[in-house]
Design an enzyme around this catalytic site. Structure first.
Site, PDB file in Angstrom:
ATOM      1  N   ASN A 155       5.679  46.704 -33.235  1.00 36.96           N
ATOM      2  CA  ASN A 155       5.493  45.319 -32.950  1.00 36.96           C
ATOM      3  C   ASN A 155       5.494  44.500 -34.330  1.00 36.96           C
ATOM      4  O   ASN A 155       4.418  44.442 -34.897  1.00 36.96           O
ATOM      5  CB  ASN A 155       4.483  45.037 -32.044  1.00 36.96           C
ATOM      6  CG  ASN A 155       3.974  43.796 -31.914  1.00 36.96           C
ATOM      7  OD1 ASN A 155       4.781  42.855 -32.107  1.00 36.96           O
ATOM      8  ND2 ASN A 155       2.682  43.321 -31.050  1.00 36.96           N
ATOM      9  N   TRP A 156       6.641  43.825 -34.445  1.00 34.52           N
ATOM     10  CA  TRP A 156       6.542  43.160 -35.779  1.00 34.52           C
ATOM     11  C   TRP A 156       5.731  41.860 -35.737  1.00 34.52           C
ATOM     12  O   TRP A 156       5.647  41.135 -36.753  1.00 34.52           O
ATOM     13  CB  TRP A 156       8.151  42.862 -35.986  1.00 34.52           C
ATOM     14  CG  TRP A 156       9.006  43.850 -36.346  1.00 34.52           C
ATOM     15  CD1 TRP A 156       8.340  45.246 -36.551  1.00 34.52           C
ATOM     16  CD2 TRP A 156      10.125  44.188 -36.812  1.00 34.52           C
ATOM     17  NE1 TRP A 156       9.575  46.088 -36.788  1.00 34.52           N
ATOM     18  CE2 TRP A 156      10.437  45.398 -36.948  1.00 34.52           C
ATOM     19  CE3 TRP A 156      11.416  43.022 -37.011  1.00 34.52           C
ATOM     20  CZ2 TRP A 156      11.914  45.944 -37.359  1.00 34.52           C
ATOM     21  CZ3 TRP A 156      12.589  43.668 -37.488  1.00 34.52           C
ATOM     22  CH2 TRP A 156      12.829  44.990 -37.481  1.00 34.52           C
ATOM     23  N   LYS A 157       5.467  41.300 -34.506  1.00 37.12           N
ATOM     24  CA  LYS A 157       4.933  39.967 -34.529  1.00 37.12           C
ATOM     25  C   LYS A 157       5.571  38.844 -35.251  1.00 37.12           C
ATOM     26  O   LYS A 157       6.787  38.816 -35.166  1.00 37.12           O
ATOM     27  CB  LYS A 157       3.229  40.285 -34.967  1.00 37.12           C
ATOM     28  CG  LYS A 157       2.468  41.476 -34.198  1.00 37.12           C
ATOM     29  CD  LYS A 157       1.286  41.692 -34.600  1.00 37.12           C
ATOM     30  CE  LYS A 157       0.743  42.858 -33.922  1.00 37.12           C
ATOM     31  NZ  LYS A 157      -0.856  43.079 -33.926  1.00 37.12           N
TER      32      LYS A 157
ATOM     33  N   HIS B 126       0.043  41.672 -24.422  1.00 29.47           N
ATOM     34  CA  HIS B 126      -0.327  41.748 -25.466  1.00 29.47           C
ATOM     35  C   HIS B 126      -1.693  41.212 -25.928  1.00 29.47           C
ATOM     36  O   HIS B 126      -1.755  40.047 -25.332  1.00 29.47           O
ATOM     37  CB  HIS B 126       0.400  41.863 -26.674  1.00 29.47           C
ATOM     38  CG  HIS B 126       0.121  42.370 -27.985  1.00 29.47           C
ATOM     39  ND1 HIS B 126      -0.722  41.717 -28.762  1.00 29.47           N
ATOM     40  CD2 HIS B 126       0.422  43.479 -28.682  1.00 29.47           C
ATOM     41  CE1 HIS B 126      -1.081  42.329 -29.956  1.00 29.47           C
ATOM     42  NE2 HIS B 126      -0.525  43.440 -29.759  1.00 29.47           N
TER      43      HIS B 126
ATOM     44  N   GLU C 257      -2.907  39.745 -28.127  1.00 33.28           N
ATOM     45  CA  GLU C 257      -2.994  38.458 -28.919  1.00 33.28           C
ATOM     46  C   GLU C 257      -2.423  37.250 -27.967  1.00 33.28           C
ATOM     47  O   GLU C 257      -2.657  36.268 -27.964  1.00 33.28           O
ATOM     48  CB  GLU C 257      -2.023  38.680 -30.192  1.00 33.28           C
ATOM     49  CG  GLU C 257      -2.700  39.084 -31.026  1.00 33.28           C
ATOM     50  CD  GLU C 257      -1.823  40.268 -32.112  1.00 33.28           C
ATOM     51  OE1 GLU C 257      -0.595  40.099 -32.087  1.00 33.28           O
ATOM     52  OE2 GLU C 257      -2.426  41.214 -32.603  1.00 33.28           O
TER      53      GLU C 257
ATOM     54  N   GLU D 265      -4.607  49.349 -26.165  1.00 31.45           N
ATOM     55  CA  GLU D 265      -4.873  49.121 -27.391  1.00 31.45           C
ATOM     56  C   GLU D 265      -6.073  48.261 -27.498  1.00 31.45           C
ATOM     57  O   GLU D 265      -6.375  47.071 -27.045  1.00 31.45           O
ATOM     58  CB  GLU D 265      -3.933  47.827 -27.754  1.00 31.45           C
ATOM     59  CG  GLU D 265      -2.488  48.411 -27.685  1.00 31.45           C
ATOM     60  CD  GLU D 265      -1.338  47.579 -28.688  1.00 31.45           C
ATOM     61  OE1 GLU D 265      -1.069  48.036 -29.779  1.00 31.45           O
ATOM     62  OE2 GLU D 265      -1.316  46.463 -28.084  1.00 31.45           O
TER      63      GLU D 265
ATOM     64  N   GLY E 251      -5.114  45.468 -35.940  1.00 29.69           N
ATOM     65  CA  GLY E 251      -5.081  44.710 -37.073  1.00 29.69           C
ATOM     66  C   GLY E 251      -6.282  44.816 -38.172  1.00 29.69           C
ATOM     67  O   GLY E 251      -6.482  43.907 -39.050  1.00 29.69           O
TER      68      GLY E 251
ATOM     69  N   SER F 246      -4.289  49.762 -35.359  1.00 29.80           N
ATOM     70  CA  SER F 246      -4.319  50.481 -36.650  1.00 29.80           C
ATOM     71  C   SER F 246      -3.889  51.774 -36.908  1.00 29.80           C
ATOM     72  O   SER F 246      -4.426  52.568 -37.680  1.00 29.80           O
ATOM     73  CB  SER F 246      -5.752  50.250 -37.290  1.00 29.80           C
ATOM     74  OG  SER F 246      -6.241  49.038 -37.231  1.00 29.80           O
TER      75      SER F 246
ATOM     76  N   GLY G 218       1.548  47.951 -35.195  1.00 31.45           N
ATOM     77  CA  GLY G 218       1.816  46.625 -35.541  1.00 31.45           C
ATOM     78  C   GLY G 218       2.133  46.679 -37.184  1.00 31.45           C
ATOM     79  O   GLY G 218       3.163  46.680 -37.522  1.00 31.45           O
ATOM     80  N   GLY G 219       1.115  46.588 -38.010  1.00 30.42           N
ATOM     81  CA  GLY G 219       1.198  46.323 -39.320  1.00 30.42           C
ATOM     82  C   GLY G 219       1.879  47.458 -39.784  1.00 30.42           C
ATOM     83  O   GLY G 219       2.865  47.013 -40.802  1.00 30.42           O
TER      84      GLY G 219
HETATM   85  P1  PGA Z   1      -1.839  47.234 -35.744  1.00 30.29           P
HETATM   86  O1  PGA Z   1      -1.317  46.242 -34.182  1.00 30.29           O
HETATM   87  O2  PGA Z   1      -1.139  48.417 -35.526  1.00 30.29           O
HETATM   88  O3  PGA Z   1      -1.431  46.127 -36.585  1.00 30.29           O
HETATM   89  O4  PGA Z   1      -3.360  47.269 -35.464  1.00 30.29           O
HETATM   90  C1  PGA Z   1      -0.831  47.060 -33.082  1.00 30.29           C
HETATM   91  C2  PGA Z   1      -0.615  46.106 -32.121  1.00 30.29           C
HETATM   92  O5  PGA Z   1      -0.939  44.783 -32.197  1.00 30.29           O
HETATM   93  O6  PGA Z   1       0.280  46.433 -31.250  1.00 30.29           O
END
Ligand code: PGA
Length: 257
Positions: free
Chosen positions: A11-13, A98, A100, A170, A176, A216, A237-238
């Site tokens: 997930n590149w956001k 998600h 966010e 999640e 994050g 994470s 994500g990251g």
């Molecule tokens: P993260 O994000 O790996 O940066 O914690 C995961 C996600 O939001 O899917």
């Protein structure tokens, strides 16, 4: 016997630029030949880069996903992107609910359910994200919150549709933050999710449903987390913004399969 095909999503956001996204997709494609034989690999760039990233992925076997979709089919919904538009660009997967979107943008559970319905009705594959906040966890409500999110989003999902659905557990406090859930936390949450699925459907579905962990994830912690029974891969994500890290995570998930 484990029949669940593992899954990894990147997930590149709202990160990067066009050139960087294309380069990342090319590097991930080139490095994923072995992993894609064993697991489903998907990257989720931002809307404006979908078409170019899709081209860069080519026939590598790494699928293209979008981070969101509209619950509406078309019409006067300024700024929204429909399932049809995504399909037009070669998108096969979409994230729904998600954290966010739920907690930063304010999407309510009814909207998440409508988006999931739209995704599945349109022929897309969906990753339904669920998870509790830190406050909910500290209050002892984690399992109930996740069960409620599942009940709400899955209320209209038939068992025949589950071959196009992945659940991502999640925990919001792990996203994050650099602090993932412990393997034991992940095991327990996944067990609870499967028990909710057993009550919503039946034991067979709870055994065959794909449930992945997100929050994470890194090359350093993925192996112990996906070694837990019931954890079928990850949503990253990251670390998915670095090709080496994402490929290392994908390989670890493929090895655990
Ligand atoms: P993260 O994000 O790996 O940066 O914690 C995961 C996600 O939001 O899917």
């Amino acid at each position: 016997m484990r029949t669940r095909r593992p899954f990894v999503g990147g997930n590149w956001k709202m990160n990067g630029d066009l050139a960087g996204g294309v380069e990342l997709a090319e590097t991930v494609s080139a490095g994923s030949r072995e992993a894609v034989m064993a697991i489903d690999m998907v990257v989720f760039p931002a809307f404006p880069y979908l078409q170019s990233v899709g081209r860069a992925l080519g026939h590598s076997g790494v699928a293209l996903g979008a981070q969101d979709l509209s619950a509406e089919a078309n019409g006067a919904f300024t700024g929204e992107v429909s399932a049809e538009m995504l399909l037009d660009l070669g998108v096969q997967w979409v994230l729904v609910g998600h954290s966010e979107r739920r907690h930063v943008i304010g999407e309510r559970e009814e909207l998440v359910a409508d988006k999931l319905r739209m995704a599945l009705d349109s022929g897309l594959r969906a990753v339904l994200c669920v998870g509790e906040t830190r406050a909910e966890r500290l209050a002892g409500d984690a399992h109930e919150v996740v069960a409620r999110q599942l009940r709400s989003a899955l209320s209209s999902v038939d068992r025949e549709e589950w071959d196009r659905l992945v659940i991502a557990y999640e925990p919001v406090w792990a996203i994050g933050t650099g602090v993932s859930a412990t393997p034991a936390d992940a095991r327990e949450a996944h067990r609870e999710i499967r028990s909710t699925l057993a009550s919503l459907y039946d034991a067979e579905l709870s055994e065959t449903a794909r449930v992945v962990y997100g929050g994470s994830l890194s090359p350093g912690n993925v192996t112990t987390i996906v070694a837990e029974p019931g954890v079928d891969g990850g949503l990253v994500g990251g670390a998915s913004l670095r090709a080496d890290d994402f490929l290392a995570i994908a390989s670890a998930i493929a090895r655990a399969a």
